[in-house]
Design a protein around this motif. Sequence first.
Motif, PDB file in Angstrom:
ATOM      1  N   LEU A  45       0.819  -1.210   0.000  1.00 34.00           N
ATOM      2  CA  LEU A  45       0.000   0.000   0.000  1.00 34.00           C
ATOM      3  C   LEU A  45       0.856   1.265   0.000  1.00 34.00           C
ATOM      4  CD1 LEU A  45      -3.087  -0.885   2.210  1.00 34.00           C
ATOM      5  CD2 LEU A  45      -2.746  -1.098  -0.253  1.00 34.00           C
ATOM      6  N   ALA A  46       2.056   1.184   0.558  1.00 33.63           N
ATOM      7  CA  ALA A  46       2.963   2.332   0.473  1.00 33.63           C
ATOM      8  C   ALA A  46       3.366   2.587  -0.979  1.00 33.63           C
ATOM      9  CB  ALA A  46       4.195   2.103   1.341  1.00 33.63           C
ATOM     10  N   ILE A  47       3.654   1.515  -1.717  1.00 39.19           N
ATOM     11  CA  ILE A  47       4.009   1.668  -3.129  1.00 39.19           C
ATOM     12  C   ILE A  47       2.821   2.211  -3.918  1.00 39.19           C
ATOM     13  CG2 ILE A  47       4.790   0.472  -5.210  1.00 39.19           C
ATOM     14  CD1 ILE A  47       6.090  -1.611  -3.306  1.00 39.19           C
ATOM     15  N   ALA A  48       1.641   1.652  -3.650  1.00 37.77           N
ATOM     16  CA  ALA A  48       0.445   2.141  -4.337  1.00 37.77           C
ATOM     17  C   ALA A  48       0.211   3.619  -4.030  1.00 37.77           C
ATOM     18  CB  ALA A  48      -0.766   1.314  -3.913  1.00 37.77           C
ATOM     19  N   GLU A  49       0.501   4.019  -2.798  1.00 36.32           N
ATOM     20  CA  GLU A  49       0.341   5.419  -2.420  1.00 36.32           C
ATOM     21  C   GLU A  49       1.262   6.313  -3.251  1.00 36.32           C
ATOM     22  OE1 GLU A  49      -0.816   6.898   1.905  1.00 36.32           O
ATOM     23  OE2 GLU A  49       1.329   6.536   1.751  1.00 36.32           O
TER      24      GLU A  49
ATOM     25  N   LEU B  61       0.898  12.571  -0.259  1.00 33.92           N
ATOM     26  CA  LEU B  61       0.763  11.146   0.032  1.00 33.92           C
ATOM     27  C   LEU B  61       1.840  10.328  -0.680  1.00 33.92           C
ATOM     28  CD1 LEU B  61      -3.106  10.605  -0.003  1.00 33.92           C
ATOM     29  CD2 LEU B  61      -1.575  10.879   1.958  1.00 33.92           C
ATOM     30  N   ALA B  62       2.272  10.775  -1.853  1.00 34.76           N
ATOM     31  CA  ALA B  62       3.374  10.107  -2.532  1.00 34.76           C
ATOM     32  C   ALA B  62       4.655  10.231  -1.710  1.00 34.76           C
ATOM     33  CB  ALA B  62       3.576  10.697  -3.923  1.00 34.76           C
ATOM     34  N   ASP B  63       4.891  11.401  -1.153  1.00 29.17           N
ATOM     35  CA  ASP B  63       6.067  11.604  -0.296  1.00 29.17           C
ATOM     36  C   ASP B  63       5.980  10.720   0.939  1.00 29.17           C
ATOM     37  OD1 ASP B  63       6.938  13.514  -2.094  1.00 29.17           O
ATOM     38  OD2 ASP B  63       6.059  15.184  -0.984  1.00 29.17           O
ATOM     39  N   ARG B  64       4.793  10.669   1.535  1.00 32.44           N
ATOM     40  CA  ARG B  64       4.620   9.826   2.711  1.00 32.44           C
ATOM     41  C   ARG B  64       4.836   8.357   2.372  1.00 32.44           C
ATOM     42  NH1 ARG B  64      -1.082   9.263   5.853  1.00 32.44           N
ATOM     43  NH2 ARG B  64      -1.497   7.890   4.062  1.00 32.44           N
TER      44      ARG B  64
ATOM     45  N   LYS C 261       8.486   7.381   2.398  1.00 29.29           N
ATOM     46  CA  LYS C 261       9.003   7.215   3.757  1.00 29.29           C
ATOM     47  C   LYS C 261       8.537   5.892   4.357  1.00 29.29           C
ATOM     48  CE  LYS C 261       9.289  12.162   4.817  1.00 29.29           C
ATOM     49  NZ  LYS C 261       8.753  13.261   5.652  1.00 29.29           N
ATOM     50  N   ARG C 262       7.263   5.596   4.180  1.00 24.68           N
ATOM     51  CA  ARG C 262       6.717   4.347   4.716  1.00 24.68           C
ATOM     52  C   ARG C 262       7.426   3.136   4.117  1.00 24.68           C
ATOM     53  NH1 ARG C 262       0.852   3.849   3.323  1.00 24.68           N
ATOM     54  NH2 ARG C 262       0.993   1.994   4.655  1.00 24.68           N
ATOM     55  N   LEU C 263       7.663   3.158   2.801  1.00 21.75           N
ATOM     56  CA  LEU C 263       8.301   2.026   2.142  1.00 21.75           C
ATOM     57  C   LEU C 263       9.734   1.866   2.612  1.00 21.75           C
ATOM     58  CD1 LEU C 263       8.020  -0.229   0.077  1.00 21.75           C
ATOM     59  CD2 LEU C 263       8.763   1.402  -1.685  1.00 21.75           C
TER      60      LEU C 263
ATOM     61  N   PHE D 172       7.344  -4.980  -7.071  1.00 25.29           N
ATOM     62  CA  PHE D 172       6.506  -3.810  -7.330  1.00 25.29           C
ATOM     63  C   PHE D 172       7.259  -2.519  -7.027  1.00 25.29           C
ATOM     64  CE2 PHE D 172       2.193  -1.700  -6.055  1.00 25.29           C
ATOM     65  CZ  PHE D 172       2.086  -1.102  -7.301  1.00 25.29           C
ATOM     66  N   SER D 173       8.197  -2.574  -6.089  1.00 23.42           N
ATOM     67  CA  SER D 173       8.941  -1.359  -5.728  1.00 23.42           C
ATOM     68  C   SER D 173       9.791  -0.840  -6.884  1.00 23.42           C
ATOM     69  CB  SER D 173       9.805  -1.597  -4.487  1.00 23.42           C
ATOM     70  OG  SER D 173      10.871  -2.500  -4.742  1.00 23.42           O
TER      71      SER D 173
END
Length: 210
Positions: free
Chosen positions: A107-111, A137-140, A143-145, A180-181
């Motif tokens: 979901l981080a990648i999808a974001e 949200l892309a920036d976030r 970071k999450r990934l 996916f990354s």
Amino acid sequence: MLKLYDCSTAPSPRRARMFMAEKGLDWETVEIDLRSGEQMSPDYRAVNPRATVPALMTEDGNILTENLAIAAYVEALHPDPPLMGRTALEKARVLEWDFRCTMEGLLAIAEILRNSSPHMKDRALPGPRNLEQISALADRGRKRLAWFFEDMETHLTATDYVAGDHYTMADITMTVVFDFSKWVKAQPDGDNAAIHDYMARMRERPSYSL
């Protein structure tokens, strides 16, 4: 025979393909072209009103539209090899780690992708409803990934598999996260030796090529 509504280029239905392949199953494939928007067509919406893939039609004509539901159904009918755990604790661990790989990784990648790609303008979430992109949200998501891969590097230094001592659904999801990354140019670098060693083992499995 099982019928899988699939898209060969998308990460989400790949999880279903890999799961069923690890079980040694055969199935019929119906390819849904996401790039042309076929998932929004009336014909496909009649199968899955949520306009997402994968969707699995069971032998008796029921439709399942989430990877976890598909996995649970297939596991119940074909328990060997066990991909969702054997004991109560194993089952809990598989769900725990699959959830983490999904929420913190996929979901981080999808974001990132859905909030930055020009091709997904007004498509910030999958499904039948349009939603505008939010660049923050892309920036976030990046970071999450990065944090997810940092945590997985630590975790995989102590175990050969994500959720225990054998291959499970959690390894399928982690494999898809890693590949996916590439789409968002955010793969772990060479310092993440445990992740790269782990992925070398995953690539040896026949289901990896699906």
